[in-house]
Design a protein around this motif. Structure first.
Motif, PDB file in Angstrom:
ATOM      1  N   GLY A  81      32.666  26.250 -43.451  1.00 53.74           N
ATOM      2  CA  GLY A  81      33.261  25.326 -42.676  1.00 53.74           C
ATOM      3  C   GLY A  81      34.487  24.779 -42.250  1.00 53.74           C
ATOM      4  O   GLY A  81      35.434  25.719 -42.779  1.00 53.74           O
ATOM      5  N   ILE A  95      36.825  23.512 -43.448  1.00 49.60           N
ATOM      6  CA  ILE A  95      37.684  22.940 -44.208  1.00 49.60           C
ATOM      7  C   ILE A  95      39.069  23.562 -44.309  1.00 49.60           C
ATOM      8  O   ILE A  95      38.615  25.311 -44.579  1.00 49.60           O
ATOM      9  CB  ILE A  95      37.320  22.751 -45.807  1.00 49.60           C
ATOM     10  N   GLY A 102      43.975  30.413 -34.287  1.00 47.77           N
ATOM     11  CA  GLY A 102      42.216  30.905 -34.214  1.00 47.77           C
ATOM     12  C   GLY A 102      41.279  29.987 -33.852  1.00 47.77           C
ATOM     13  O   GLY A 102      41.363  29.406 -33.442  1.00 47.77           O
ATOM     14  N   HIS A 132      36.596  35.998 -39.613  1.00 44.94           N
ATOM     15  CA  HIS A 132      35.927  36.668 -39.708  1.00 44.94           C
ATOM     16  C   HIS A 132      35.357  38.373 -39.332  1.00 44.94           C
ATOM     17  O   HIS A 132      34.613  39.001 -40.007  1.00 44.94           O
ATOM     18  CB  HIS A 132      34.377  36.195 -38.933  1.00 44.94           C
ATOM     19  N   PHE A 183      51.412  39.989 -34.346  1.00 41.83           N
ATOM     20  CA  PHE A 183      50.013  39.952 -33.493  1.00 41.83           C
ATOM     21  C   PHE A 183      48.929  39.462 -33.145  1.00 41.83           C
ATOM     22  O   PHE A 183      48.168  39.739 -33.957  1.00 41.83           O
ATOM     23  CB  PHE A 183      50.351  41.968 -33.447  1.00 41.83           C
ATOM     24  N   GLY A 207      47.416  33.369 -41.282  1.00 42.13           N
ATOM     25  CA  GLY A 207      48.920  34.439 -41.175  1.00 42.13           C
ATOM     26  C   GLY A 207      49.924  33.650 -41.029  1.00 42.13           C
ATOM     27  O   GLY A 207      50.905  34.175 -41.109  1.00 42.13           O
ATOM     28  N   CYS A 258      43.984  37.929 -45.742  1.00 45.72           N
ATOM     29  CA  CYS A 258      44.186  37.101 -46.580  1.00 45.72           C
ATOM     30  C   CYS A 258      43.635  36.107 -45.256  1.00 45.72           C
ATOM     31  O   CYS A 258      43.114  36.287 -44.113  1.00 45.72           O
ATOM     32  CB  CYS A 258      45.625  36.739 -46.287  1.00 45.72           C
ATOM     33  N   GLY A 259      42.967  35.185 -45.545  1.00 46.80           N
ATOM     34  CA  GLY A 259      42.477  33.993 -44.876  1.00 46.80           C
ATOM     35  C   GLY A 259      40.429  34.372 -45.243  1.00 46.80           C
ATOM     36  O   GLY A 259      40.656  34.814 -45.925  1.00 46.80           O
ATOM     37  N   ARG A 268      45.556  38.920 -30.489  1.00 49.65           N
ATOM     38  CA  ARG A 268      44.688  38.918 -29.810  1.00 49.65           C
ATOM     39  C   ARG A 268      44.797  38.417 -28.240  1.00 49.65           C
ATOM     40  O   ARG A 268      45.278  38.264 -27.291  1.00 49.65           O
ATOM     41  CB  ARG A 268      43.235  39.115 -30.178  1.00 49.65           C
ATOM     42  N   HIS A 269      44.426  36.721 -29.135  1.00 49.88           N
ATOM     43  CA  HIS A 269      44.847  35.609 -27.744  1.00 49.88           C
ATOM     44  C   HIS A 269      45.467  35.267 -27.114  1.00 49.88           C
ATOM     45  O   HIS A 269      47.007  35.620 -27.392  1.00 49.88           O
ATOM     46  CB  HIS A 269      43.492  34.736 -28.369  1.00 49.88           C
ATOM     47  N   MET A 276      27.346  30.140 -45.739  1.00 56.06           N
ATOM     48  CA  MET A 276      28.465  28.323 -45.818  1.00 56.06           C
ATOM     49  C   MET A 276      27.687  28.071 -47.628  1.00 56.06           C
ATOM     50  O   MET A 276      26.661  27.124 -47.609  1.00 56.06           O
ATOM     51  CB  MET A 276      28.458  27.420 -44.962  1.00 56.06           C
ATOM     52  N   MET A 285      48.840  40.553 -27.982  1.00 54.18           N
ATOM     53  CA  MET A 285      48.586  42.038 -27.824  1.00 54.18           C
ATOM     54  C   MET A 285      47.223  42.442 -29.163  1.00 54.18           C
ATOM     55  O   MET A 285      47.657  41.525 -29.784  1.00 54.18           O
ATOM     56  CB  MET A 285      49.753  42.199 -28.759  1.00 54.18           C
ATOM     57  N   GLU A 343      39.278  42.787 -38.633  1.00 53.02           N
ATOM     58  CA  GLU A 343      39.549  44.152 -38.083  1.00 53.02           C
ATOM     59  C   GLU A 343      39.876  45.426 -38.514  1.00 53.02           C
ATOM     60  O   GLU A 343      39.865  46.247 -38.105  1.00 53.02           O
ATOM     61  CB  GLU A 343      39.479  43.530 -37.104  1.00 53.02           C
TER      62      GLU A 343
HETATM   63  C1  48H Z   1      44.933  40.657 -33.066  1.00 51.95           C
HETATM   64  C2  48H Z   1      43.365  39.585 -33.584  1.00 51.95           C
HETATM   65  C3  48H Z   1      42.783  41.202 -34.221  1.00 51.95           C
HETATM   66  C4  48H Z   1      43.325  42.219 -33.423  1.00 51.95           C
HETATM   67  C5  48H Z   1      41.706  39.244 -34.843  1.00 51.95           C
HETATM   68  O1  48H Z   1      40.194  33.398 -37.121  1.00 51.95           O
HETATM   69  P1  48H Z   1      41.735  32.532 -38.045  1.00 51.95           P
HETATM   70  O2  48H Z   1      41.384  31.365 -37.002  1.00 51.95           O
HETATM   71  O3  48H Z   1      41.866  33.363 -39.138  1.00 51.95           O
HETATM   72  P2  48H Z   1      41.943  32.623 -40.417  1.00 51.95           P
HETATM   73  O4  48H Z   1      41.521  33.393 -41.595  1.00 51.95           O
HETATM   74  O5  48H Z   1      43.431  32.198 -40.484  1.00 51.95           O
HETATM   75  O6  48H Z   1      41.370  31.033 -40.116  1.00 51.95           O
HETATM   76  C6  48H Z   1      40.271  31.348 -40.461  1.00 51.95           C
HETATM   77  C7  48H Z   1      39.636  29.938 -39.759  1.00 51.95           C
HETATM   78  O7  48H Z   1      40.407  29.529 -38.967  1.00 51.95           O
HETATM   79  C8  48H Z   1      38.294  29.573 -39.791  1.00 51.95           C
HETATM   80  O8  48H Z   1      37.572  30.449 -38.899  1.00 51.95           O
HETATM   81  C9  48H Z   1      37.092  29.194 -40.945  1.00 51.95           C
HETATM   82  C10 48H Z   1      37.965  28.722 -41.885  1.00 51.95           C
HETATM   83  N1  48H Z   1      35.939  29.632 -40.403  1.00 51.95           N
HETATM   84  C11 48H Z   1      34.910  28.626 -42.142  1.00 51.95           C
HETATM   85  C12 48H Z   1      33.897  29.023 -41.324  1.00 51.95           C
HETATM   86  O9  48H Z   1      32.578  28.747 -42.006  1.00 51.95           O
HETATM   87  O10 48H Z   1      33.412  29.450 -39.868  1.00 51.95           O
HETATM   88  O11 48H Z   1      42.616  33.488 -37.362  1.00 51.95           O
HETATM   89  C13 48H Z   1      42.429  34.953 -36.689  1.00 51.95           C
HETATM   90  C14 48H Z   1      43.069  35.190 -35.194  1.00 51.95           C
HETATM   91  C15 48H Z   1      42.571  34.949 -34.003  1.00 51.95           C
HETATM   92  O12 48H Z   1      43.384  34.371 -33.620  1.00 51.95           O
HETATM   93  C16 48H Z   1      41.975  36.241 -33.377  1.00 51.95           C
HETATM   94  O13 48H Z   1      42.265  36.534 -31.922  1.00 51.95           O
HETATM   95  C17 48H Z   1      42.424  36.770 -34.087  1.00 51.95           C
HETATM   96  O14 48H Z   1      42.895  36.764 -35.605  1.00 51.95           O
HETATM   97  N2  48H Z   1      42.555  38.722 -34.024  1.00 51.95           N
HETATM   98  N3  48H Z   1      44.709  39.577 -33.093  1.00 51.95           N
HETATM   99  N4  48H Z   1      44.817  42.348 -33.450  1.00 51.95           N
HETATM  100  N5  48H Z   1      42.218  43.336 -33.967  1.00 51.95           N
HETATM  101  N6  48H Z   1      41.655  40.366 -34.533  1.00 51.95           N
END
Ligand code: 48H
Length: 258
Positions: free
Chosen positions: A234, A236, A60, A168, A52, A35, A220-221, A54-55, A197, A123, A171
């Motif tokens: 994982g 990367i 993330g 993940h 926006f 994001g 995205c993501g 949440r944390h 994975m 938020m 939402e």
């Molecule tokens: C506001 C929200 C809401 C909501 C959630 O999880 P993220 O880091 O997402 P990405 O896609 O940018 O990156 C993913 C990466 O961190 C990861 O998890 C990987 C590579 N995993 C691989 C694996 O095998 O596990 O960030 C998402 C953000 C978080 O900060 C949440 O708090 C936030 O979204 N969020 N914010 N409103 N409804 N839901």
């Protein structure tokens, strides 16, 4: 030094930005790495963007690196994005580089805000607005409201494009599915759910999965792989960064065609 002046300064400046963010080109749910990168590239191209989160903090899943070892791996294809922000990395082996996850998150956050993006932490996006089969904005509430299980009605922000970057949890897509049924542009019309994975496939498919999943809603993501049913990968992060970059391109085109 007057405490009330300090309080007014914070309240006035915050409110100005919040009110101004109620009419956006792009609203992004979630300030993880994908994001943040997406928001940065959009703002650099003159789009009005708010995120926006949440944390309390942004980033993330990135600060935790792999299993709390705070380093991340990024492949060569995404190196230009870290270079764009001035993030240091070390070549490890073949086409893989290692970066400090805290430097990466803090620099992505700083670059994104300096590019003009407004980030609202604590938020959350709890719903969307839908008009004539198109997502037209986000419905917002303080995260503390749901954490405390309070019943407090939300506020809303209009946006030409909404991006689900919630990782993940996927939402925003899940809420759309819940509200209108299986009408997403996936094989099933629903959020399919991420697979186990497999870094190579997960990283390859995330780019394809970064697209419009319902009129006015892009994904995205990690959320992209979750919605379209591709594997996780994982620690990367190249795919996350490239997905954010691609999503910005797609979102810009949709905004410009409206
Ligand atoms: C506001 C929200 C809401 C909501 C959630 O999880 P993220 O880091 O997402 P990405 O896609 O940018 O990156 C993913 C990466 O961190 C990861 O998890 C990987 C590579 N995993 C691989 C694996 O095998 O596990 O960030 C998402 C953000 C978080 O900060 C949440 O708090 C936030 O979204 N969020 N914010 N409103 N409804 N839901």
């Amino acid at each position: 030094m007057d405490e009330v002046v300090i309080s007014r300064a914070i309240t006035e400046k915050f409110m100005k930005d919040f009110i101004d963010s109620m009419d956006l080109d792009v609203a992004i749910a979630g300030a993880g790495p994908s994001g943040l990168v997406c928001a940065y590239y959009l703002a650099k191209q003159g789009m009005k963007v708010a995120m926006f989160e949440r944390h309390l903090r942004v980033g993330g899943g990135m600060p935790g690196g792999g299993m709390m070892f705070n380093r991340i791996v990024v492949q060569k294809q995404a190196k230009h994005i870290l270079d764009e922000f001035g993030i240091s990395m070390e070549h490890y082996k073949d086409d893989l580089y290692v970066a400090d996850s805290l430097e990466t998150v803090s620099t992505l956050c700083s670059g994104t805000i300096k590019a003009g993006v407004k980030i609202f932490n604590l938020m959350q996006v709890e719903d969307v607005m839908i008009r004539k089969d198109r997502i037209t904005g986000v419905v917002l509430n303080w995260s503390a409201v749901s954490w405390s299980k309070l019943h407090v009605d939300p506020l809303a922000a209009r946006a030409k494009v909404v991006i689900d970057a919630t990782g993940h949890d996927t939402e925003v897509c899940k809420v759309v599915e819940r509200k209108i049924g299986p009408k997403l542009k996936t094989k099933t019309g629903t959020v399919i759910g991420e697979k186990s994975m497999w870094a190579e496939v997960g990283e390859a498919e995330i780019v394809d999965n970064t697209k419009e999943v319902y009129p006015g809603l892009l994904v995205c993501g990690m959320a992209a792989n979750g919605v379209f049913g591709s594997p996780r990968m994982g620690a990367i992060f190249g795919g996350m960064l490239i997905s954010g970059e691609k999503c910005a391109e797609l979102a810009k085109k949709i905004v410009q065609n409206q």
